[in-house]
Design an enzyme around this catalytic site. Structure first.
Site, PDB file in Angstrom:
ATOM      1  N   LYS A 173       4.691  11.310 -11.672  1.00  0.00           N
ATOM      2  CA  LYS A 173       3.824  10.534 -12.546  1.00  0.00           C
ATOM      3  C   LYS A 173       4.454   9.159 -12.772  1.00  0.00           C
ATOM      4  O   LYS A 173       5.594   9.060 -13.241  1.00  0.00           O
ATOM      5  CB  LYS A 173       3.627  11.235 -13.895  1.00  0.00           C
ATOM      6  CG  LYS A 173       2.605  12.360 -13.870  1.00  0.00           C
ATOM      7  CD  LYS A 173       2.339  12.840 -15.290  1.00  0.00           C
ATOM      8  CE  LYS A 173       1.232  13.889 -15.323  1.00  0.00           C
ATOM      9  NZ  LYS A 173       0.955  14.346 -16.701  1.00  0.00           N
ATOM     10  N   ARG A 177      -0.169  22.156 -15.330  1.00  0.00           N
ATOM     11  CA  ARG A 177       0.699  21.002 -15.552  1.00  0.00           C
ATOM     12  C   ARG A 177       0.435  20.367 -16.910  1.00  0.00           C
ATOM     13  O   ARG A 177       1.332  19.737 -17.490  1.00  0.00           O
ATOM     14  CB  ARG A 177       0.533  19.964 -14.441  1.00  0.00           C
ATOM     15  CG  ARG A 177       1.480  18.788 -14.607  1.00  0.00           C
ATOM     16  CD  ARG A 177       1.711  17.972 -13.376  1.00  0.00           C
ATOM     17  NE  ARG A 177       2.693  16.931 -13.650  1.00  0.00           N
ATOM     18  CZ  ARG A 177       3.234  16.134 -12.740  1.00  0.00           C
ATOM     19  NH1 ARG A 177       2.898  16.258 -11.466  1.00  0.00           N
ATOM     20  NH2 ARG A 177       4.121  15.224 -13.078  1.00  0.00           N
ATOM     21  N   HIS A 207       2.695  15.487 -26.768  1.00  0.00           N
ATOM     22  CA  HIS A 207       2.461  14.125 -26.293  1.00  0.00           C
ATOM     23  C   HIS A 207       1.163  13.510 -26.829  1.00  0.00           C
ATOM     24  O   HIS A 207       1.090  12.301 -27.001  1.00  0.00           O
ATOM     25  CB  HIS A 207       2.462  14.094 -24.765  1.00  0.00           C
ATOM     26  CG  HIS A 207       3.831  14.242 -24.168  1.00  0.00           C
ATOM     27  ND1 HIS A 207       4.595  15.368 -24.356  1.00  0.00           N
ATOM     28  CD2 HIS A 207       4.575  13.409 -23.391  1.00  0.00           C
ATOM     29  CE1 HIS A 207       5.751  15.220 -23.710  1.00  0.00           C
ATOM     30  NE2 HIS A 207       5.766  14.042 -23.134  1.00  0.00           N
ATOM     31  N   GLU A 219      -2.326  17.754 -11.963  1.00  0.00           N
ATOM     32  CA  GLU A 219      -2.884  18.164 -13.247  1.00  0.00           C
ATOM     33  C   GLU A 219      -4.386  18.415 -13.158  1.00  0.00           C
ATOM     34  O   GLU A 219      -5.148  18.070 -14.074  1.00  0.00           O
ATOM     35  CB  GLU A 219      -2.568  17.101 -14.320  1.00  0.00           C
ATOM     36  CG  GLU A 219      -2.496  17.681 -15.727  1.00  0.00           C
ATOM     37  CD  GLU A 219      -1.930  16.696 -16.735  1.00  0.00           C
ATOM     38  OE1 GLU A 219      -2.617  16.419 -17.733  1.00  0.00           O
ATOM     39  OE2 GLU A 219      -0.804  16.204 -16.507  1.00  0.00           O
ATOM     40  N   HIS A 268       1.900  10.191 -28.469  1.00  0.00           N
ATOM     41  CA  HIS A 268       1.437   8.907 -27.942  1.00  0.00           C
ATOM     42  C   HIS A 268       0.691   8.100 -29.007  1.00  0.00           C
ATOM     43  O   HIS A 268       0.769   6.868 -29.042  1.00  0.00           O
ATOM     44  CB  HIS A 268       0.530   9.128 -26.729  1.00  0.00           C
ATOM     45  CG  HIS A 268       1.282   9.510 -25.491  1.00  0.00           C
ATOM     46  ND1 HIS A 268       0.650   9.920 -24.334  1.00  0.00           N
ATOM     47  CD2 HIS A 268       2.610   9.533 -25.212  1.00  0.00           C
ATOM     48  CE1 HIS A 268       1.555  10.186 -23.413  1.00  0.00           C
ATOM     49  NE2 HIS A 268       2.752   9.963 -23.931  1.00  0.00           N
ATOM     50  N   GLU A 284      12.525  16.659 -25.024  1.00  0.00           N
ATOM     51  CA  GLU A 284      11.915  17.108 -23.776  1.00  0.00           C
ATOM     52  C   GLU A 284      12.605  18.352 -23.215  1.00  0.00           C
ATOM     53  O   GLU A 284      12.044  19.057 -22.386  1.00  0.00           O
ATOM     54  CB  GLU A 284      11.944  15.981 -22.738  1.00  0.00           C
ATOM     55  CG  GLU A 284      11.132  14.744 -23.115  1.00  0.00           C
ATOM     56  CD  GLU A 284       9.638  14.909 -22.886  1.00  0.00           C
ATOM     57  OE1 GLU A 284       9.179  16.034 -22.602  1.00  0.00           O
ATOM     58  OE2 GLU A 284       8.917  13.902 -23.000  1.00  0.00           O
ATOM     59  N   ASN A 309       2.499  18.461 -21.462  1.00  0.00           N
ATOM     60  CA  ASN A 309       2.132  17.434 -22.436  1.00  0.00           C
ATOM     61  C   ASN A 309       2.292  17.901 -23.882  1.00  0.00           C
ATOM     62  O   ASN A 309       1.844  17.225 -24.808  1.00  0.00           O
ATOM     63  CB  ASN A 309       0.683  16.988 -22.213  1.00  0.00           C
ATOM     64  CG  ASN A 309       0.491  16.301 -20.876  1.00  0.00           C
ATOM     65  OD1 ASN A 309       1.342  15.547 -20.426  1.00  0.00           O
ATOM     66  ND2 ASN A 309      -0.636  16.585 -20.225  1.00  0.00           N
ATOM     67  N   ARG A 312       0.812  -1.230   0.000  1.00  0.00           N
ATOM     68  CA  ARG A 312       0.000   0.000   0.000  1.00  0.00           C
ATOM     69  C   ARG A 312       0.841   1.276   0.000  1.00  0.00           C
ATOM     70  O   ARG A 312       0.384   2.336   0.412  1.00  0.00           O
ATOM     71  CB  ARG A 312      -0.982  -0.003   1.182  1.00  0.00           C
ATOM     72  CG  ARG A 312      -2.007  -1.131   1.108  1.00  0.00           C
ATOM     73  CD  ARG A 312      -3.181  -0.873   2.035  1.00  0.00           C
ATOM     74  NE  ARG A 312      -4.195  -1.901   1.861  1.00  0.00           N
ATOM     75  CZ  ARG A 312      -4.311  -2.985   2.618  1.00  0.00           C
ATOM     76  NH1 ARG A 312      -3.453  -3.190   3.609  1.00  0.00           N
ATOM     77  NH2 ARG A 312      -5.261  -3.866   2.393  1.00  0.00           N
ATOM     78  N   HIS A 352      10.228   7.213 -27.387  1.00  0.00           N
ATOM     79  CA  HIS A 352       9.269   8.180 -26.843  1.00  0.00           C
ATOM     80  C   HIS A 352       9.651   9.616 -27.210  1.00  0.00           C
ATOM     81  O   HIS A 352       8.800  10.394 -27.665  1.00  0.00           O
ATOM     82  CB  HIS A 352       9.190   8.031 -25.324  1.00  0.00           C
ATOM     83  CG  HIS A 352       8.339   9.068 -24.664  1.00  0.00           C
ATOM     84  ND1 HIS A 352       6.973   9.151 -24.844  1.00  0.00           N
ATOM     85  CD2 HIS A 352       8.663  10.098 -23.833  1.00  0.00           C
ATOM     86  CE1 HIS A 352       6.486  10.178 -24.164  1.00  0.00           C
ATOM     87  NE2 HIS A 352       7.492  10.766 -23.545  1.00  0.00           N
ATOM     88  N   LYS A 379      10.183  22.521 -14.678  1.00  0.00           N
ATOM     89  CA  LYS A 379       9.206  21.489 -14.335  1.00  0.00           C
ATOM     90  C   LYS A 379       8.841  21.550 -12.857  1.00  0.00           C
ATOM     91  O   LYS A 379       7.670  21.365 -12.493  1.00  0.00           O
ATOM     92  CB  LYS A 379       9.733  20.101 -14.682  1.00  0.00           C
ATOM     93  CG  LYS A 379       8.686  19.021 -14.358  1.00  0.00           C
ATOM     94  CD  LYS A 379       8.887  17.724 -15.075  1.00  0.00           C
ATOM     95  CE  LYS A 379       7.682  16.807 -14.889  1.00  0.00           C
ATOM     96  NZ  LYS A 379       7.831  15.498 -15.543  1.00  0.00           N
TER      97      LYS A 379
END
Length: 360
Positions: free
Chosen positions: A137, A236, A243, A231, A247, A179, A240, A115, A261, A221
């Site tokens: 993330k 935030r 992206h 986000e 993606h 990036e 992206n 957990r 990527h 960042k």
């Protein structure tokens, strides 16, 4: 040495950037380690960097297959089983030594193991050093798409040693550069100009240029994450840029080495600016300037250069699985100019499909 705080209240942590930090890791990690450190890495990084870390730390390594395929349900299950076998406790810290795949996978595993336990990021790719190691993330990929199963789970510490980039394959270094330039395109025109002037030196191995790029990217960042950790605001979401298109390209190429990527993000950025120019949001010269800079850095800026020949409808079908989809609408990162990116929630996916058919 550069130390940059990520200010998140009780979840705050520091990002330390220092040449040779891997060789003195014990000094930097002592506050979080009690006994041998569990270090998760991949086969490629293990060969290049694990001996340096092992010379400084007493470690228990977990070595996984390299590549995006490891960031999967089966990869997660394998890692969790190994961590449990090693007797990792909730108060322990597991170390992620690797690029974005290892960082995302280890962070997600740590977030659900017993957990929730702790982890430390030691990123070894440019992409991870300037982006994915910071912000919390974590995720794995699924058949439906990229990063669709994951959690927000902040690391306790991020240790960045730019010298590890000396052994990074040139293609991966170029992919990570996408990036870097992203931060200038979002809201810092001066940094984009710095990138235009210094990209060649950075990619050729200039240590000062690399340190400057990493430090400025992380500072940008950290400020965005501190303002919008999960986000829930549009702030935030600006990270992206490229992206959503990217993606879809990754999904079309099977999340494989056919398209890394960062390469997908570069093509996605160029497409986002071209789409913005077509809609009259920014000047065509600015879109051309962005694409020219990315191409000069050895990155793809078109569907053909990315090795994608799918129809616009097929690519949009991938976008429909995006985790940001809400009420049948997908927010797009578009630009009113270089350094003037914004979130547009009014884009019709049919228009995107038509644009992509023309962009082929």
């Amino acid at each position: 040495m550069i130390s940059i705080p990520v200010a998140l209240g009780a979840r705050s942590y520091d990002v330390l950037i220092e040449d040779g930090a891997l060789d003195s890791a014990a000094d930097h990690l002592d506050p979080w380690l009690h006994g041998p450190a569990v270090v998760v890495t991949d086969e490629h990084v293990a060969a290049r960097q694990l001996p340096r870390l092992a010379a400084s730390l007493d470690i228990r390594p977990v070595i996984l297959p390299a590549g995006e395929g490891t960031k999967s349900w089966s990869g997660l299950e394998n890692l969790l089983d190994q961590l449990l076998t090693l007797g990792l406790e909730r108060g322990d810290h597991v170390i992620a030594l690797g690029g974005g795949v290892i960082g995302d996978l280890v962070g997600f595993a740590a977030s659900i193991l017993k957990r929730g336990c702790n982890f430390i990021q030691i990123p070894t790719s440019l992409l991870a050093q300037v982006d994915s190691s910071v912000g919390g993330k974590t995720a794995i990929n699924t058949v439906a798409g990229k990063n669709l199963v994951g959690s927000f789970h902040q690391p306790s510490f991020v240790l960045i040693d730019p010298t590890v980039l000396d052994t990074l394959p040139p293609r991966e270094l170029r992919a990570g550069y996408a990036e870097v330039v992203k931060y200038g395109l979002i809201d810092d025109f001066a940094f984009f100009e710095w990138c235009e002037a210094n990209a060649a030196a950075l990619l050729a191995g200039d240590s000062a240029a690399r340190a400057e790029a990493i430090g400025r990217s992380i500072a940008a960042k950290a400020a965005i994450v501190a303002a919008d950790e999960r986000e829930t605001l549009d702030r935030r979401a600006l990270l992206n840029l490229g992206h959503t298109f990217g993606h879809a390209l990754e999904a079309e190429t099977g999340f494989s080495d056919r398209l890394l990527h960062g390469e997908a993000v570069a093509a996605g950025i160029a497409l986002a600016f071209a789409f913005s120019a077509e809609r009259g949001l920014c000047a065509g010269q600015e879109a051309t300037r962005v694409a020219a800079h990315l191409a000069a850095a050895g990155l793809p800026t078109t569907l053909a250069a990315a090795g994608v020949s799918a129809s616009g409808a097929a690519l949009v079908a991938h976008m429909a699985h995006d985790k940001k989809m809400s009420g049948g609408r997908l927010p797009f990162l578009l630009a009113r100019g270089i350094g003037r990116t914004y979130v547009d929630k009014t884009v019709d996916l049919a228009d995107v499909a038509a644009f992509l058919d023309r962009a082929v």
